[in-house]
Design a protein around this motif. Structure first.
Motif, PDB file in Angstrom:
ATOM      1  N   ARG A  57      19.941  33.573  16.118  1.00 53.28           N
ATOM      2  CA  ARG A  57      20.157  35.012  15.919  1.00 53.28           C
ATOM      3  C   ARG A  57      20.375  35.323  14.435  1.00 53.28           C
ATOM      4  O   ARG A  57      19.879  36.325  13.919  1.00 53.28           O
ATOM      5  CB  ARG A  57      21.332  35.492  16.771  1.00 53.28           C
ATOM      6  N   ILE A  58      21.118  34.469  13.758  1.00 54.68           N
ATOM      7  CA  ILE A  58      21.334  34.620  12.318  1.00 54.68           C
ATOM      8  C   ILE A  58      20.013  34.490  11.577  1.00 54.68           C
ATOM      9  O   ILE A  58      19.695  35.276  10.682  1.00 54.68           O
ATOM     10  CB  ILE A  58      22.378  33.597  11.813  1.00 54.68           C
ATOM     11  N   GLN A  59      19.210  33.501  11.974  1.00 55.62           N
ATOM     12  CA  GLN A  59      17.906  33.300  11.335  1.00 55.62           C
ATOM     13  C   GLN A  59      16.980  34.492  11.587  1.00 55.62           C
ATOM     14  O   GLN A  59      16.286  34.949  10.678  1.00 55.62           O
ATOM     15  CB  GLN A  59      17.261  31.998  11.831  1.00 55.62           C
ATOM     16  N   ALA A  60      16.956  35.001  12.813  1.00 60.58           N
ATOM     17  CA  ALA A  60      16.108  36.157  13.131  1.00 60.58           C
ATOM     18  C   ALA A  60      16.516  37.361  12.287  1.00 60.58           C
ATOM     19  O   ALA A  60      15.661  38.084  11.768  1.00 60.58           O
ATOM     20  CB  ALA A  60      16.198  36.482  14.617  1.00 60.58           C
ATOM     21  N   ASP A  61      17.816  37.576  12.154  1.00 66.04           N
ATOM     22  CA  ASP A  61      18.290  38.695  11.336  1.00 66.04           C
ATOM     23  C   ASP A  61      17.823  38.539   9.893  1.00 66.04           C
ATOM     24  O   ASP A  61      17.377  39.517   9.280  1.00 66.04           O
ATOM     25  CB  ASP A  61      19.814  38.796  11.409  1.00 66.04           C
ATOM     26  N   LYS A  62      17.891  37.331   9.355  1.00 67.80           N
ATOM     27  CA  LYS A  62      17.427  37.099   7.982  1.00 67.80           C
ATOM     28  C   LYS A  62      15.937  37.391   7.844  1.00 67.80           C
ATOM     29  O   LYS A  62      15.499  37.978   6.852  1.00 67.80           O
ATOM     30  CB  LYS A  62      17.700  35.656   7.561  1.00 67.80           C
ATOM     31  N   LEU A  63      15.155  36.991   8.843  1.00 69.41           N
ATOM     32  CA  LEU A  63      13.709  37.193   8.779  1.00 69.41           C
ATOM     33  C   LEU A  63      13.312  38.659   8.939  1.00 69.41           C
ATOM     34  O   LEU A  63      12.302  39.090   8.376  1.00 69.41           O
ATOM     35  CB  LEU A  63      13.015  36.355   9.862  1.00 69.41           C
ATOM     36  N   LEU A  64      14.085  39.426   9.691  1.00 69.65           N
ATOM     37  CA  LEU A  64      13.707  40.799  10.019  1.00 69.65           C
ATOM     38  C   LEU A  64      14.434  41.868   9.225  1.00 69.65           C
ATOM     39  O   LEU A  64      14.015  43.033   9.214  1.00 69.65           O
ATOM     40  CB  LEU A  64      13.950  41.054  11.520  1.00 69.65           C
ATOM     41  N   LYS A  65      15.513  41.528   8.536  1.00 69.11           N
ATOM     42  CA  LYS A  65      16.446  42.531   8.004  1.00 69.11           C
ATOM     43  C   LYS A  65      15.857  43.537   7.031  1.00 69.11           C
ATOM     44  O   LYS A  65      16.383  44.638   6.912  1.00 69.11           O
ATOM     45  CB  LYS A  65      17.669  41.864   7.398  1.00 69.11           C
ATOM     46  N   GLU A  66      14.791  43.209   6.352  1.00 67.74           N
ATOM     47  CA  GLU A  66      14.237  44.170   5.396  1.00 67.74           C
ATOM     48  C   GLU A  66      13.600  45.376   6.072  1.00 67.74           C
ATOM     49  O   GLU A  66      13.569  46.464   5.507  1.00 67.74           O
ATOM     50  CB  GLU A  66      13.217  43.488   4.490  1.00 67.74           C
ATOM     51  N   LYS A  67      13.090  45.172   7.312  1.00 71.17           N
ATOM     52  CA  LYS A  67      12.374  46.258   7.975  1.00 71.17           C
ATOM     53  C   LYS A  67      12.900  46.600   9.361  1.00 71.17           C
ATOM     54  O   LYS A  67      12.457  47.580   9.951  1.00 71.17           O
ATOM     55  CB  LYS A  67      10.895  45.895   8.084  1.00 71.17           C
ATOM     56  N   CYS A  68      13.821  45.790   9.881  1.00 75.38           N
ATOM     57  CA  CYS A  68      14.333  46.020  11.233  1.00 75.38           C
ATOM     58  C   CYS A  68      15.844  45.787  11.270  1.00 75.38           C
ATOM     59  O   CYS A  68      16.374  44.982  10.520  1.00 75.38           O
ATOM     60  CB  CYS A  68      13.691  45.049  12.227  1.00 75.38           C
ATOM     61  N   GLU A  69      16.484  46.485  12.180  1.00 73.32           N
ATOM     62  CA  GLU A  69      17.884  46.221  12.488  1.00 73.32           C
ATOM     63  C   GLU A  69      17.911  45.308  13.707  1.00 73.32           C
ATOM     64  O   GLU A  69      17.149  45.518  14.652  1.00 73.32           O
ATOM     65  CB  GLU A  69      18.606  47.526  12.809  1.00 73.32           C
ATOM     66  N   THR A  70      18.768  44.306  13.697  1.00 73.41           N
ATOM     67  CA  THR A  70      18.911  43.443  14.862  1.00 73.41           C
ATOM     68  C   THR A  70      20.290  43.638  15.480  1.00 73.41           C
ATOM     69  O   THR A  70      21.271  43.870  14.776  1.00 73.41           O
ATOM     70  CB  THR A  70      18.718  41.952  14.519  1.00 73.41           C
ATOM     71  N   ILE A  71      20.321  43.546  16.806  1.00 76.04           N
ATOM     72  CA  ILE A  71      21.578  43.561  17.547  1.00 76.04           C
ATOM     73  C   ILE A  71      21.483  42.491  18.621  1.00 76.04           C
ATOM     74  O   ILE A  71      20.379  42.073  18.998  1.00 76.04           O
ATOM     75  CB  ILE A  71      21.892  44.947  18.163  1.00 76.04           C
ATOM     76  N   HIS A  72      22.616  42.011  19.097  1.00 76.07           N
ATOM     77  CA  HIS A  72      22.598  40.941  20.091  1.00 76.07           C
ATOM     78  C   HIS A  72      23.864  40.948  20.926  1.00 76.07           C
ATOM     79  O   HIS A  72      24.859  41.600  20.584  1.00 76.07           O
ATOM     80  CB  HIS A  72      22.391  39.581  19.424  1.00 76.07           C
ATOM     81  N   ALA A  73      23.804  40.206  22.023  1.00 78.04           N
ATOM     82  CA  ALA A  73      24.891  40.183  23.001  1.00 78.04           C
ATOM     83  C   ALA A  73      26.188  39.603  22.454  1.00 78.04           C
ATOM     84  O   ALA A  73      27.260  39.910  22.970  1.00 78.04           O
ATOM     85  CB  ALA A  73      24.455  39.399  24.238  1.00 78.04           C
ATOM     86  N   LEU A  74      26.115  38.780  21.447  1.00 81.90           N
ATOM     87  CA  LEU A  74      27.320  38.157  20.900  1.00 81.90           C
ATOM     88  C   LEU A  74      27.918  38.935  19.731  1.00 81.90           C
ATOM     89  O   LEU A  74      28.828  38.450  19.062  1.00 81.90           O
ATOM     90  CB  LEU A  74      27.027  36.711  20.477  1.00 81.90           C
ATOM     91  N   ARG A  75      27.422  40.135  19.508  1.00 81.80           N
ATOM     92  CA  ARG A  75      27.940  40.968  18.422  1.00 81.80           C
ATOM     93  C   ARG A  75      29.446  41.169  18.598  1.00 81.80           C
ATOM     94  O   ARG A  75      29.924  41.551  19.656  1.00 81.80           O
ATOM     95  CB  ARG A  75      27.204  42.313  18.440  1.00 81.80           C
ATOM     96  N   ARG A  76      30.182  40.864  17.560  1.00 80.89           N
ATOM     97  CA  ARG A  76      31.654  40.917  17.529  1.00 80.89           C
ATOM     98  C   ARG A  76      32.295  39.927  18.496  1.00 80.89           C
ATOM     99  O   ARG A  76      33.476  40.020  18.806  1.00 80.89           O
ATOM    100  CB  ARG A  76      32.159  42.340  17.777  1.00 80.89           C
ATOM    101  N   ARG A  77      31.490  38.980  18.976  1.00 80.07           N
ATOM    102  CA  ARG A  77      31.983  37.892  19.826  1.00 80.07           C
ATOM    103  C   ARG A  77      31.408  36.571  19.314  1.00 80.07           C
ATOM    104  O   ARG A  77      31.225  35.632  20.063  1.00 80.07           O
ATOM    105  CB  ARG A  77      31.522  38.114  21.277  1.00 80.07           C
ATOM    106  N   GLU A  78      31.084  36.537  18.029  1.00 79.46           N
ATOM    107  CA  GLU A  78      30.377  35.410  17.451  1.00 79.46           C
ATOM    108  C   GLU A  78      31.125  34.083  17.611  1.00 79.46           C
ATOM    109  O   GLU A  78      30.512  33.047  17.805  1.00 79.46           O
ATOM    110  CB  GLU A  78      30.087  35.657  15.966  1.00 79.46           C
ATOM    111  N   GLU A  79      32.431  34.113  17.513  1.00 77.72           N
ATOM    112  CA  GLU A  79      33.201  32.869  17.544  1.00 77.72           C
ATOM    113  C   GLU A  79      33.880  32.611  18.881  1.00 77.72           C
ATOM    114  O   GLU A  79      34.086  31.472  19.263  1.00 77.72           O
ATOM    115  CB  GLU A  79      34.228  32.879  16.419  1.00 77.72           C
TER     116      GLU A  79
END
Length: 133
Positions: A22-44
């Motif tokens: 998910r971190i890698q996908a965000d890095k690849l997409l962040k310039e043109k897309c916003e990413t969200i995921h099920a573990l948002r604010r539950r990362e740890e």
């Protein structure tokens, strides 16, 4: 800016495994897309008091997303929640993109997805080339 919901197995994986792609996908997409995921604010660790809240939040996130990007690279993982997200997104006419082929013989995943790539990088490249504002 397109919103991409990052869908993939959580049950049976460590938080680190679940978060790494998910971190890698965000890095690849962040310039043109916003990413969200099920573990948002539950990362740890788990912070929600009831699993039904997680499902409700995921459904709301999928509803506001344009694309569902699905990780299917973990062969021995549970895809129950991921499959439900795929079905939900498909029923809402969201673009469903899968990368990986661990469950490629799963009829439901195949039927309710639109395109499959071998790698995260290929899937993200497709999104950036074809589906950004």
């Amino acid at each position: 800016m397109k919103i991409v919901f990052l869908s993939g197995p959580i049950r049976g994986l460590s938080r680190q495994e679940s978060m790494a792609w998910r971190i890698q996908a965000d890095k690849l997409l962040k310039e043109k897309c916003e990413t969200i995921h099920a573990l948002r604010r539950r990362e740890e660790r788990e912070t929600l008091p009831d699993p039904r809240i997680a499902v409700q939040r995921d459904k709301a996130d999928i509803a506001r997303s344009d694309i569902l990007l699905v990780n299917d690279t973990f062969e021995n993982s549970s895809m129950i929640g991921t499959s439900m997200e795929v079905l939900y997104a498909h029923k809402m006419n969201k673009l469903v993109i899968i990368f990986g082929r661990a469950h490629e013989k799963d009829y439901w995943l195949g039927y309710h997805s639109h395109v499959t790539f071998d790698t995260l990088e290929e899937a993200c490249s497709f999104i950036l080339d074809s589906y950004y504002d």
